[in-house]
Write a protein that holds these residues in place. Structure first.
Motif, PDB file in Angstrom:
ATOM      1  N   GLU A   1       4.873  19.064 -21.331  1.00  0.00           N
ATOM      2  CA  GLU A   1       3.644  19.750 -22.264  1.00  0.00           C
ATOM      3  C   GLU A   1       2.619  20.251 -21.473  1.00  0.00           C
ATOM      4  O   GLU A   1       1.624  20.577 -22.030  1.00  0.00           O
ATOM      5  N   GLY A   2       2.806  20.406 -20.045  1.00  0.00           N
ATOM      6  CA  GLY A   2       1.791  21.226 -19.383  1.00  0.00           C
ATOM      7  C   GLY A   2       0.676  20.255 -18.817  1.00  0.00           C
ATOM      8  O   GLY A   2      -0.486  20.777 -18.195  1.00  0.00           O
ATOM      9  N   GLU A   3       0.928  19.023 -19.131  1.00  0.00           N
ATOM     10  CA  GLU A   3      -0.209  17.990 -18.663  1.00  0.00           C
ATOM     11  C   GLU A   3      -0.017  17.640 -17.352  1.00  0.00           C
ATOM     12  O   GLU A   3       1.173  17.570 -16.903  1.00  0.00           O
ATOM     13  N   TRP A   4      -1.230  17.467 -16.515  1.00  0.00           N
ATOM     14  CA  TRP A   4      -1.086  17.024 -15.163  1.00  0.00           C
ATOM     15  C   TRP A   4      -0.924  15.286 -15.040  1.00  0.00           C
ATOM     16  O   TRP A   4      -1.886  14.743 -15.720  1.00  0.00           O
ATOM     17  N   VAL A   5      -0.065  14.791 -14.658  1.00  0.00           N
ATOM     18  CA  VAL A   5       0.008  13.458 -14.474  1.00  0.00           C
ATOM     19  C   VAL A   5       0.630  12.742 -13.030  1.00  0.00           C
ATOM     20  O   VAL A   5       0.926  13.837 -12.362  1.00  0.00           O
ATOM     21  N   ASN A   6       0.376  11.635 -12.761  1.00  0.00           N
ATOM     22  CA  ASN A   6       0.643  11.036 -11.425  1.00  0.00           C
ATOM     23  C   ASN A   6       2.116  11.012 -11.362  1.00  0.00           C
ATOM     24  O   ASN A   6       2.825  10.308 -12.182  1.00  0.00           O
ATOM     25  N   ASP A   7       2.737  11.532 -10.217  1.00  0.00           N
ATOM     26  CA  ASP A   7       4.134  11.281  -9.844  1.00  0.00           C
ATOM     27  C   ASP A   7       4.267   9.828  -9.276  1.00  0.00           C
ATOM     28  O   ASP A   7       3.246   9.231  -8.848  1.00  0.00           O
ATOM     29  N   GLU A   8       5.382   9.415  -9.076  1.00  0.00           N
ATOM     30  CA  GLU A   8       5.600   8.167  -8.561  1.00  0.00           C
ATOM     31  C   GLU A   8       4.924   8.134  -6.834  1.00  0.00           C
ATOM     32  O   GLU A   8       5.491   9.181  -6.227  1.00  0.00           O
ATOM     33  N   PRO A   9       4.251   7.338  -6.443  1.00  0.00           N
ATOM     34  CA  PRO A   9       3.761   7.549  -5.103  1.00  0.00           C
ATOM     35  C   PRO A   9       4.799   7.390  -3.911  1.00  0.00           C
ATOM     36  O   PRO A   9       6.037   6.505  -4.296  1.00  0.00           O
ATOM     37  N   THR A  10       4.759   8.037  -3.066  1.00  0.00           N
ATOM     38  CA  THR A  10       5.917   7.762  -1.772  1.00  0.00           C
ATOM     39  C   THR A  10       5.064   6.859  -0.797  1.00  0.00           C
ATOM     40  O   THR A  10       3.893   7.145  -0.297  1.00  0.00           O
TER      41      THR A  10
ATOM     42  N   THR B   1       1.213  -6.732  20.315  1.00  0.00           N
ATOM     43  CA  THR B   1       2.719  -6.642  21.007  1.00  0.00           C
ATOM     44  C   THR B   1       2.787  -7.610  21.963  1.00  0.00           C
ATOM     45  O   THR B   1       1.937  -8.630  22.450  1.00  0.00           O
ATOM     46  N   ARG B   2       3.925  -8.076  22.528  1.00  0.00           N
ATOM     47  CA  ARG B   2       4.559  -9.017  23.224  1.00  0.00           C
ATOM     48  C   ARG B   2       3.690  -8.719  25.005  1.00  0.00           C
ATOM     49  O   ARG B   2       3.198  -9.652  25.536  1.00  0.00           O
ATOM     50  N   GLU B   3       2.957  -7.546  24.991  1.00  0.00           N
ATOM     51  CA  GLU B   3       2.452  -7.114  26.240  1.00  0.00           C
ATOM     52  C   GLU B   3       0.727  -7.210  25.949  1.00  0.00           C
ATOM     53  O   GLU B   3       0.173  -6.877  26.484  1.00  0.00           O
ATOM     54  N   ASN B   4       0.743  -7.953  24.627  1.00  0.00           N
ATOM     55  CA  ASN B   4      -0.652  -8.314  24.313  1.00  0.00           C
ATOM     56  C   ASN B   4      -1.624  -6.739  23.978  1.00  0.00           C
ATOM     57  O   ASN B   4      -2.858  -6.603  24.216  1.00  0.00           O
ATOM     58  N   LYS B   5      -0.656  -5.912  23.450  1.00  0.00           N
ATOM     59  CA  LYS B   5      -1.617  -4.483  23.021  1.00  0.00           C
ATOM     60  C   LYS B   5      -1.635  -4.624  21.623  1.00  0.00           C
ATOM     61  O   LYS B   5      -0.679  -4.919  20.728  1.00  0.00           O
ATOM     62  N   PRO B   6      -3.122  -4.067  21.079  1.00  0.00           N
ATOM     63  CA  PRO B   6      -3.250  -4.020  19.914  1.00  0.00           C
ATOM     64  C   PRO B   6      -2.207  -3.169  19.092  1.00  0.00           C
ATOM     65  O   PRO B   6      -1.899  -1.681  19.483  1.00  0.00           O
ATOM     66  N   PHE B   7      -1.928  -3.608  17.633  1.00  0.00           N
ATOM     67  CA  PHE B   7      -1.290  -2.348  16.690  1.00  0.00           C
ATOM     68  C   PHE B   7      -1.458  -2.977  15.447  1.00  0.00           C
ATOM     69  O   PHE B   7      -1.862  -4.042  15.102  1.00  0.00           O
ATOM     70  N   VAL B   8      -1.465  -1.967  14.584  1.00  0.00           N
ATOM     71  CA  VAL B   8      -1.587  -1.973  12.952  1.00  0.00           C
ATOM     72  C   VAL B   8      -0.305  -1.468  12.434  1.00  0.00           C
ATOM     73  O   VAL B   8       0.330  -0.609  12.693  1.00  0.00           O
ATOM     74  N   SER B   9       0.218  -2.482  11.660  1.00  0.00           N
ATOM     75  CA  SER B   9       1.385  -1.866  10.663  1.00  0.00           C
ATOM     76  C   SER B   9       0.941  -2.047   9.339  1.00  0.00           C
ATOM     77  O   SER B   9       0.397  -3.069   8.860  1.00  0.00           O
ATOM     78  N   CYS B  10       1.044  -0.662   8.665  1.00  0.00           N
ATOM     79  CA  CYS B  10       0.535  -0.647   7.447  1.00  0.00           C
ATOM     80  C   CYS B  10       1.451   0.351   6.453  1.00  0.00           C
ATOM     81  O   CYS B  10       2.197   0.965   7.101  1.00  0.00           O
ATOM     82  N   ARG B  11       1.233   0.430   5.351  1.00  0.00           N
ATOM     83  CA  ARG B  11       1.732   1.353   4.505  1.00  0.00           C
ATOM     84  C   ARG B  11       0.759   2.235   3.795  1.00  0.00           C
ATOM     85  O   ARG B  11      -0.287   1.893   3.380  1.00  0.00           O
ATOM     86  N   VAL B  12       1.086   3.490   3.995  1.00  0.00           N
ATOM     87  CA  VAL B  12       0.257   4.641   3.332  1.00  0.00           C
ATOM     88  C   VAL B  12       0.972   5.109   1.942  1.00  0.00           C
ATOM     89  O   VAL B  12       2.035   5.597   2.260  1.00  0.00           O
ATOM     90  N   LEU B  13       0.192   5.076   0.956  1.00  0.00           N
ATOM     91  CA  LEU B  13       0.880   5.758  -0.284  1.00  0.00           C
ATOM     92  C   LEU B  13       0.362   6.990  -0.488  1.00  0.00           C
ATOM     93  O   LEU B  13      -0.855   7.365  -0.704  1.00  0.00           O
ATOM     94  N   VAL B  14       1.318   7.983  -0.723  1.00  0.00           N
ATOM     95  CA  VAL B  14       0.970   9.425  -0.977  1.00  0.00           C
ATOM     96  C   VAL B  14       1.142   9.748  -2.607  1.00  0.00           C
ATOM     97  O   VAL B  14       2.379   9.444  -2.951  1.00  0.00           O
ATOM     98  N   ASN B  15       0.065  10.086  -3.332  1.00  0.00           N
ATOM     99  CA  ASN B  15       0.290  10.476  -4.719  1.00  0.00           C
ATOM    100  C   ASN B  15       0.451  11.924  -4.874  1.00  0.00           C
ATOM    101  O   ASN B  15      -0.341  12.676  -4.306  1.00  0.00           O
ATOM    102  N   ARG B  16       1.348  12.520  -5.772  1.00  0.00           N
ATOM    103  CA  ARG B  16       1.391  13.646  -5.982  1.00  0.00           C
ATOM    104  C   ARG B  16       1.121  13.981  -7.688  1.00  0.00           C
ATOM    105  O   ARG B  16       1.310  13.307  -8.279  1.00  0.00           O
ATOM    106  N   ARG B  17       0.431  14.948  -7.902  1.00  0.00           N
ATOM    107  CA  ARG B  17       0.086  15.341  -9.284  1.00  0.00           C
ATOM    108  C   ARG B  17       1.171  16.592  -9.679  1.00  0.00           C
ATOM    109  O   ARG B  17       1.324  17.361  -8.816  1.00  0.00           O
ATOM    110  N   VAL B  18       1.656  16.191 -10.820  1.00  0.00           N
ATOM    111  CA  VAL B  18       2.962  17.325 -11.457  1.00  0.00           C
ATOM    112  C   VAL B  18       2.427  17.353 -12.828  1.00  0.00           C
ATOM    113  O   VAL B  18       2.028  16.775 -13.442  1.00  0.00           O
ATOM    114  N   GLN B  19       2.828  18.666 -13.068  1.00  0.00           N
ATOM    115  CA  GLN B  19       2.926  19.002 -14.549  1.00  0.00           C
ATOM    116  C   GLN B  19       4.067  18.574 -15.223  1.00  0.00           C
ATOM    117  O   GLN B  19       5.335  18.647 -15.052  1.00  0.00           O
ATOM    118  N   ASN B  20       3.997  17.746 -16.455  1.00  0.00           N
ATOM    119  CA  ASN B  20       4.981  17.309 -17.257  1.00  0.00           C
ATOM    120  C   ASN B  20       5.488  18.535 -18.427  1.00  0.00           C
ATOM    121  O   ASN B  20       4.899  19.487 -18.085  1.00  0.00           O
TER     122      ASN B  20
END
Length: 129
Positions: free
Chosen positions: A41-50, A20-39
């Motif tokens: 046909e009853g098969e488990w597939v990965n949904d779009e990650p959030t 930061t401007r005050e010389n304090k450390p920080f990390v900026s990142c993205r975290v992807l959350v994956n969900r499994r859903v049934q289609n």
């Protein structure tokens, strides 16, 4: 007003340690959350990650930077806030939701659901008198 959120996901990229401007450390990142859903046909597939935008401040930032890499599973507990700024080209207001983790509130850690880890205690920073 802030909303408290907790989720587990995977780092989308290796965390980059910034200051930061005050010389304090920080990390900026993205975290992807994956969900499994049934289609249908009853098969488990990965949904779009959030994708969640996360900013980690203080000693937790340096620990995440030193310990985690792209794809690593983590658990985030923090405050969801909306950041806003003017677009450089158009001047229009832009916004995005960000989960804030700092030394006052929030936690971040490695998810042990599909991995193992060895805990190593970090030195505590000296308290200001």
């Amino acid at each position: 007003m802030s909303t408290t959120v907790t989720f587990a996901g995977n780092l989308a990229e290796a965390p980059e340690l910034l200051y930061t401007r005050e010389n304090k450390p920080f990390v900026s990142c993205r975290v992807l959350v994956n969900r499994r859903v049934q289609n249908d046909e009853g098969e488990w597939v990965n949904d779009e990650p959030t994708a969640h935008n996360v900013k980690i401040f203080g000693s937790a930032a340096t620990h995440v930077h030193d310990s985690c890499g792209s794809g690593d599973p983590i658990v985030v507990h923090g405050l969801e806030r909306t950041e806003s700024w003017p677009d450089k080209e158009t001047g229009e207001k832009r916004t995005k939701d960000v989960v804030i983790v700092d030394n006052r509130f929030g936690e971040v850690g490695v998810s042990l659901k599909y991995v193992s880890a060895r805990i190593e205690r970090a030195a505590r920073p000296a308290r200001a008198s």
